[in-house]
Design a protein around this motif. Sequence first.
Motif: not given
Length: 165
Positions: A14-16, A145-149, A159-162
């Motif tokens: 989900r968008p952070l 814990l996040a992931v980003g594109v 970075h778009f971080i989720y």
Amino acid sequence: MSEFDFGDRSLQGRPLCCARFEVGGIMDLGASPWTTRRIGYITGGRFEGPRLKGEILPGGGNWSTAGVGEDGAATGTFDARCIWRTDDGALIYMTYTGRTWVPPDVGAAFRDPAQPDVDPGRYRLRIAPVFETSDPRYAWLNAVLAVGVGERLTGGVRHFIYEIP
């Protein structure tokens, strides 16, 4: 059902927030016996999302390494660290690791000042951020814990971080 069946365990992010890092000069250390290393100094930036927003403070950086894969693309890793300050004054320490994949034609476009923006669909920039704060208003970030594109921009990166719940 096998113990190795994924079932419904897919990751749903989900968008952070979206974070735009301004980066000063890149120091290219060149090729050592182990890797090619570059260091980017963070000069500032901004992050905004549904539950947090603020500024990225100057002074952090990204210590990246790169090599060339079998397909001729530059592949690399990140080791980034920075401090965020929310608009309501909380300090957040953010670190991330990650991977890049940049084909030769995109690498050439990155070095060409006539091509300031390159379609992010032509390369991969992926990160895995973690956060640390002592501020009780944002203590929930300590468990995220996040992931980003990411995408490269003139003078920095976005970075778009989720969040992965």
